[in-house]
Design a protein around this motif. Structure first.
Motif, PDB file in Angstrom:
ATOM      1  N   PHE A  98      35.890  36.449 -39.711  1.00 27.93           N
ATOM      2  CA  PHE A  98      35.448  35.152 -39.193  1.00 27.93           C
ATOM      3  C   PHE A  98      34.097  34.801 -39.799  1.00 27.93           C
ATOM      4  O   PHE A  98      33.129  35.541 -39.666  1.00 27.93           O
ATOM      5  N   GLU A  99      34.038  33.652 -40.472  1.00 25.48           N
ATOM      6  CA  GLU A  99      32.829  33.255 -41.183  1.00 25.48           C
ATOM      7  C   GLU A  99      31.791  32.620 -40.280  1.00 25.48           C
ATOM      8  O   GLU A  99      30.597  32.697 -40.538  1.00 25.48           O
ATOM      9  N   ASN A 100      32.240  31.962 -39.220  1.00 24.83           N
ATOM     10  CA  ASN A 100      31.304  31.268 -38.339  1.00 24.83           C
ATOM     11  C   ASN A 100      31.982  30.993 -37.004  1.00 24.83           C
ATOM     12  O   ASN A 100      33.172  31.301 -36.809  1.00 24.83           O
ATOM     13  N   LEU A 101      31.233  30.401 -36.104  1.00 25.27           N
ATOM     14  CA  LEU A 101      31.751  30.136 -34.761  1.00 25.27           C
ATOM     15  C   LEU A 101      32.914  29.152 -34.798  1.00 25.27           C
ATOM     16  O   LEU A 101      33.852  29.261 -33.982  1.00 25.27           O
ATOM     17  N   GLU A 102      32.898  28.208 -35.738  1.00 29.64           N
ATOM     18  CA  GLU A 102      33.982  27.233 -35.817  1.00 29.64           C
ATOM     19  C   GLU A 102      35.313  27.938 -36.111  1.00 29.64           C
ATOM     20  O   GLU A 102      36.341  27.609 -35.515  1.00 29.64           O
ATOM     21  N   GLU A 103      35.298  28.914 -37.012  1.00 28.77           N
ATOM     22  CA  GLU A 103      36.522  29.661 -37.310  1.00 28.77           C
ATOM     23  C   GLU A 103      36.986  30.445 -36.085  1.00 28.77           C
ATOM     24  O   GLU A 103      38.185  30.520 -35.798  1.00 28.77           O
ATOM     25  N   LEU A 104      36.042  31.039 -35.388  1.00 26.66           N
ATOM     26  CA  LEU A 104      36.396  31.810 -34.201  1.00 26.66           C
ATOM     27  C   LEU A 104      36.973  30.902 -33.119  1.00 26.66           C
ATOM     28  O   LEU A 104      37.922  31.281 -32.417  1.00 26.66           O
ATOM     29  N   ARG A 105      36.448  29.708 -33.003  1.00 26.68           N
ATOM     30  CA  ARG A 105      36.976  28.744 -32.021  1.00 26.68           C
ATOM     31  C   ARG A 105      38.430  28.388 -32.322  1.00 26.68           C
ATOM     32  O   ARG A 105      39.230  28.246 -31.405  1.00 26.68           O
ATOM     33  N   ARG A 106      38.729  28.244 -33.614  1.00 29.12           N
ATOM     34  CA  ARG A 106      40.103  27.882 -33.980  1.00 29.12           C
ATOM     35  C   ARG A 106      41.066  29.035 -33.704  1.00 29.12           C
ATOM     36  O   ARG A 106      42.242  28.805 -33.428  1.00 29.12           O
ATOM     37  N   PHE A 107      40.560  30.259 -33.790  1.00 26.04           N
ATOM     38  CA  PHE A 107      41.419  31.430 -33.615  1.00 26.04           C
ATOM     39  C   PHE A 107      41.570  31.813 -32.145  1.00 26.04           C
ATOM     40  O   PHE A 107      42.657  32.166 -31.697  1.00 26.04           O
ATOM     41  N   ASP A 108      40.472  31.768 -31.408  1.00 25.07           N
ATOM     42  CA  ASP A 108      40.467  32.183 -30.008  1.00 25.07           C
ATOM     43  C   ASP A 108      40.016  30.998 -29.157  1.00 25.07           C
ATOM     44  O   ASP A 108      38.835  30.633 -29.153  1.00 25.07           O
ATOM     45  N   ILE A 109      40.955  30.400 -28.436  1.00 24.49           N
ATOM     46  CA  ILE A 109      40.693  29.161 -27.703  1.00 24.49           C
ATOM     47  C   ILE A 109      39.592  29.322 -26.665  1.00 24.49           C
ATOM     48  O   ILE A 109      38.947  28.359 -26.260  1.00 24.49           O
ATOM     49  N   LYS A 110      39.337  30.560 -26.244  1.00 24.98           N
ATOM     50  CA  LYS A 110      38.283  30.802 -25.248  1.00 24.98           C
ATOM     51  C   LYS A 110      36.960  30.199 -25.702  1.00 24.98           C
ATOM     52  O   LYS A 110      36.211  29.629 -24.904  1.00 24.98           O
ATOM     53  N   TYR A 111      36.649  30.322 -27.013  1.00 24.48           N
ATOM     54  CA  TYR A 111      35.361  29.880 -27.518  1.00 24.48           C
ATOM     55  C   TYR A 111      35.253  28.356 -27.608  1.00 24.48           C
ATOM     56  O   TYR A 111      34.172  27.827 -27.865  1.00 24.48           O
ATOM     57  N   GLN A 112      36.353  27.661 -27.378  1.00 27.67           N
ATOM     58  CA  GLN A 112      36.279  26.206 -27.302  1.00 27.67           C
ATOM     59  C   GLN A 112      35.747  25.758 -25.946  1.00 27.67           C
ATOM     60  O   GLN A 112      35.285  24.633 -25.788  1.00 27.67           O
ATOM     61  N   HIS A 113      35.826  26.666 -24.972  1.00 26.71           N
ATOM     62  CA  HIS A 113      35.411  26.313 -23.615  1.00 26.71           C
ATOM     63  C   HIS A 113      34.115  26.998 -23.217  1.00 26.71           C
ATOM     64  O   HIS A 113      33.201  26.351 -22.719  1.00 26.71           O
ATOM     65  N   THR A 114      34.034  28.311 -23.430  1.00 22.58           N
ATOM     66  CA  THR A 114      32.812  29.023 -23.070  1.00 22.58           C
ATOM     67  C   THR A 114      32.643  30.242 -23.967  1.00 22.58           C
ATOM     68  O   THR A 114      33.594  30.965 -24.253  1.00 22.58           O
ATOM     69  N   SER A 115      31.409  30.437 -24.423  1.00 13.64           N
ATOM     70  CA  SER A 115      31.083  31.585 -25.264  1.00 13.64           C
ATOM     71  C   SER A 115      30.344  32.658 -24.479  1.00 13.64           C
ATOM     72  O   SER A 115      29.982  33.688 -25.035  1.00 13.64           O
ATOM     73  N   ASP A 116      30.079  32.393 -23.195  1.00 16.40           N
ATOM     74  CA  ASP A 116      29.290  33.300 -22.358  1.00 16.40           C
ATOM     75  C   ASP A 116      27.899  33.518 -22.938  1.00 16.40           C
ATOM     76  O   ASP A 116      27.300  34.588 -22.778  1.00 16.40           O
ATOM     77  N   ASN A 117      27.382  32.507 -23.612  1.00 21.82           N
ATOM     78  CA  ASN A 117      26.054  32.587 -24.219  1.00 21.82           C
ATOM     79  C   ASN A 117      25.116  31.637 -23.483  1.00 21.82           C
ATOM     80  O   ASN A 117      25.448  30.471 -23.248  1.00 21.82           O
ATOM     81  N   GLN A 118      23.937  32.138 -23.143  1.00 18.32           N
ATOM     82  CA  GLN A 118      23.003  31.365 -22.322  1.00 18.32           C
ATOM     83  C   GLN A 118      22.598  30.056 -22.983  1.00 18.32           C
ATOM     84  O   GLN A 118      22.566  29.005 -22.331  1.00 18.32           O
ATOM     85  N   ALA A 119      22.280  30.097 -24.273  1.00 13.96           N
ATOM     86  CA  ALA A 119      21.839  28.884 -24.961  1.00 13.96           C
ATOM     87  C   ALA A 119      22.949  27.845 -25.036  1.00 13.96           C
ATOM     88  O   ALA A 119      22.720  26.646 -24.834  1.00 13.96           O
ATOM     89  N   MET A 120      24.175  28.281 -25.334  1.00 11.54           N
ATOM     90  CA  MET A 120      25.300  27.353 -25.420  1.00 11.54           C
ATOM     91  C   MET A 120      25.600  26.722 -24.063  1.00 11.54           C
ATOM     92  O   MET A 120      25.893  25.519 -23.968  1.00 11.54           O
ATOM     93  N   LYS A 121      25.529  27.526 -23.020  1.00  7.17           N
ATOM     94  CA  LYS A 121      25.737  26.987 -21.668  1.00  7.17           C
ATOM     95  C   LYS A 121      24.694  25.932 -21.347  1.00  7.17           C
ATOM     96  O   LYS A 121      24.995  24.877 -20.772  1.00  7.17           O
ATOM     97  N   LEU A 122      23.442  26.221 -21.714  1.00  5.01           N
ATOM     98  CA  LEU A 122      22.353  25.286 -21.442  1.00  5.01           C
ATOM     99  C   LEU A 122      22.571  23.963 -22.159  1.00  5.01           C
ATOM    100  O   LEU A 122      22.450  22.882 -21.552  1.00  5.01           O
ATOM    101  N   ILE A 123      22.893  24.015 -23.446  1.00  3.73           N
ATOM    102  CA  ILE A 123      23.107  22.787 -24.217  1.00  3.73           C
ATOM    103  C   ILE A 123      24.250  21.984 -23.616  1.00  3.73           C
ATOM    104  O   ILE A 123      24.173  20.749 -23.493  1.00  3.73           O
TER     105      ILE A 123
END
Length: 608
Positions: free
Chosen positions: A299-324
């Protein structure tokens, strides 16, 4: 590649294996497989059980396999993973979950399934995060002290004794394999390869009919590329490691991957650079291991991971991403074009885009809760709002220090040696000082020196050999400055060129107000000078630009004194940060020299 090993291994794993299966595994024709089978039977490696069309491995076949048994695995997990920011600010890339399982744990589990339990993980960034794997899987951890500024050539160098004289998988912690492609036995060194249609920037392979890799080139079109796991045989390591050791000591190889060494061995460049090495060492034998499509993933970046694992389209369990997501009222999938910015000396930051606008999210670095009062920083931003001096802040948390601000497209940092740009910067600094804005806190450099000194002493760090002598000189300067009793105004304290943005319109923004407070305004001139590594002549010129006249003797003394005190303060700061594992190269020494040199210059001023 010993194809007989692959055939015997396949029979051991599945006595009913077909010649068609073997043709696919070996990437050869059915006719070639038939000839190989006859050869193996003649060598008494196995026999055919005619009644059920299966095979039975014989002692000679098992002996062949035993000579090619895999001894263990080395997993590379030292890097930062900048393309997965902000997730990797909290979690190493290999520990990210993909479809409910951490990538490194999936590989360890797959290795265990084929009986490979001797596993060493090379760690660096956030090394403590991997410690739990020792208990869970009985792995060993090996620390790479150079992970932050060198590439995987160095990683393999530090792990070379783990590889030497052994048959070893060399894996990346952030690979994900759909099927288990590991085995208890391997027929020779290989590099996993996937086919890339169209233009690619991956490392492309040329190979002969037997699959031996002949050349590696970066970039190509419609080619098989290096992609995924690697296997180092004993014989490959015997050839390769001496060359890699020699490359480690060559200047300019700091950014090299270990594959750069392999590539230059194939091209003949290694022979040119290392004429002292035997020619036999420079002809490595490694084969391509062509894998089916959609089996190996890097996986080259988060966008690729999002396409592969739908979980990352909704939540990454990352504090900064949740805040944004909360601040902008959007789903995490709408946060795009994430890009790691160069880490500052105190914080980590990343760029991101929502709809058509880009922003910067700042995350406080380790130990900053002791160094920065975020409530005071927020008070400064609140006071500056609407004055066109600071950056436009979208969100600020006075408890955690998380900040989201507007990104200025086309802006650039001021050049400390461009007089026109420095003049513009001094205009904004002067505007700040003359604004009449006030906050309830001050920047007290005497108190800050005491504070950092206590931190350094608490953490047991060795200060400079002549520290006590220089410390007395700094007290002398502090006492003299106190006697001058200059008026305090709102000052930035950190107006270095990295914090001065020149917008395409020509406007200036002074950003990052972590140390700001009420203070002698000439301290800003001093801090700008030492951060720009100015000489005395350049500093005198800076004073004239700011004052719009020649400075008085008292003003020169004040600026020089704050340069000495600032150098002393930031040298202590850097010593403390080093105790937390952050190094800033020669910065510490440069700052300490400012303390000593500008104390002397203060003593030379007589026209006060």
């Amino acid at each position: 590649m010993d194809r007989n090993v692959i055939i015997c291994r396949s029979i051991l794993e599945n006595p009913a294996v077909t010649q068609r299966d073997l043709s696919k595994e070996l990437s050869v024709s059915l006719g070639t497989v038939n000839n190989l089978m006859k050869e193996c039977i003649e060598k008494n490696y196995f026999v055919i059980e005619s009644k059920n069309d299966s095979y039975t491995l014989l002692p000679a076949g098992q002996a062949l396999l035993d000579r090619h048994k895999v001894d263990g695995a080395l997993i590379i997990a030292a890097g930062f993973g900048s393309r997965f920011v902000p997730l990797t600010f909290e979690t190493p890339k290999g520990l990210l979950e993909v479809i409910g399982e951490r990538m490194i744990e999936r590989q360890i589990r797959q290795l265990h399934e084929v009986g490979i339990t001797d596993i060493t993980i090379v760690v660096g960034y956030l090394k403590e995060k991997f410690e739990y794997l020792i208990d869970k899987y009985h792995v060993k951890l090996l620390y790479n002290p150079e992970y932050s500024h060198k590439n995987t050539l160095t990683t393999i160098y530090h792990a070379r004794e783990v590889l030497r004289g052994r048959n070893m998988y060399v894996l990346s912690s952030d690979n994900w394999m759909r099927h288990n492609m590991y085995h208890a036995y391997e027929g020779g060194a290989w590099y996993s390869s996937s086919y890339m249609e169209g233009e690619t920037s991956e490392w492309c392979l040329d190979y002969n009919k037997k699959g031996r890799i002949l050349n590696v080139s970066v970039g190509g079109c419609d080619q098989w590329v290096m992609y995924g796991p690697v296997f180092f045989s004993k014989s490959f390591s015997e050839q390769f490691l001496p060359v890699l050791e020699a490359y480690y000591n060559l200047p300019g190889t700091e950014p090299f991957y270990w594959e750069n060494v392999f590539m230059e061995m194939l091209s003949g460049e290694a022979a040119r650079k290392l004429p002292q090495l035997p020619e036999a060492n420079l002809e490595p034998e490694m084969f391509i291991n062509r894998r089916p499509a959609h089996e190996v993933y890097e996986f080259e970046n988060l966008e690729e991971l999002r396409r592969f694992d739908i979980k990352y389209q909704h939540t990454s369990d990352n504090q900064a991403m949740k805040l944004i997501s909360q601040v902008f009222h959007v789903k995490e999938s709408e946060i795009t074009e994430i890009q790691c910015l160069k880490s500052g000396m105190t914080n980590k930051s990343f760029l991101f885009k929502i709809k058509d606008c880009r922003y910067i999210c700042r995350i406080p670095g380790p130990g900053t809760d002791l160094l920065i009062n975020r409530k005071e920083e927020k008070a400064v931003y609140d006071a500056l709002a609407g004055y066109g001096i600071s950056e436009n802040v979208i969100y600020f948390d006075g408890e955690t220090g998380y900040k989201i601000s507007e990104f200025y497209e086309g802006a650039h940092n001021a050049d400390p040696h461009n007089q026109e740009e420095i003049a513009l910067c001094m205009d904004i600094v002067r505007k700040l000082h003359q604004s009449g804005l006030k906050v309830d806190h001050s920047f007290d450099i005497r108190e800050r020196i005491d504070f950092y000194e206590n931190l350094c002493m608490t953490y047991g760090d060795t200060l400079f050999e002549d520290y006590n002598h220089v410390r007395k000189q700094m007290v002398e300067l502090l006492d003299k400055l106190d006697s001058l009793n200059h008026e305090k105004v709102l000052s930035h304290i950190d107006p270095n060129v990295d914090n001065l943005l020149i917008l395409p319109s020509g406007d200036i923004r002074l950003i990052d107000w972590e140390y700001a407070g009420m203070c002698d305004p000439l301290m800003d001139i001093s801090m700008c000078a030492i951060y720009s590594y100015y000489t005395q002549e350049e500093t005198d010129g800076l004073m004239e630009i700011y004052l719009k006249r020649k400075p008085t003797g008292e003003e020169r003394f004040t600026v020089y004194a704050y340069m000495a005190l600032g150098g002393f303060l930031w040298a202590l700061w850097a010593v403390y940060k080093a105790s937390l594992g952050e190094e800033f190269g020669e910065y510490t020494i440069i700052m300490y020299r400012y303390a000593k040199n500008y104390y002397k210059k203060c003593m030379e001023i007589t026209d006060m």
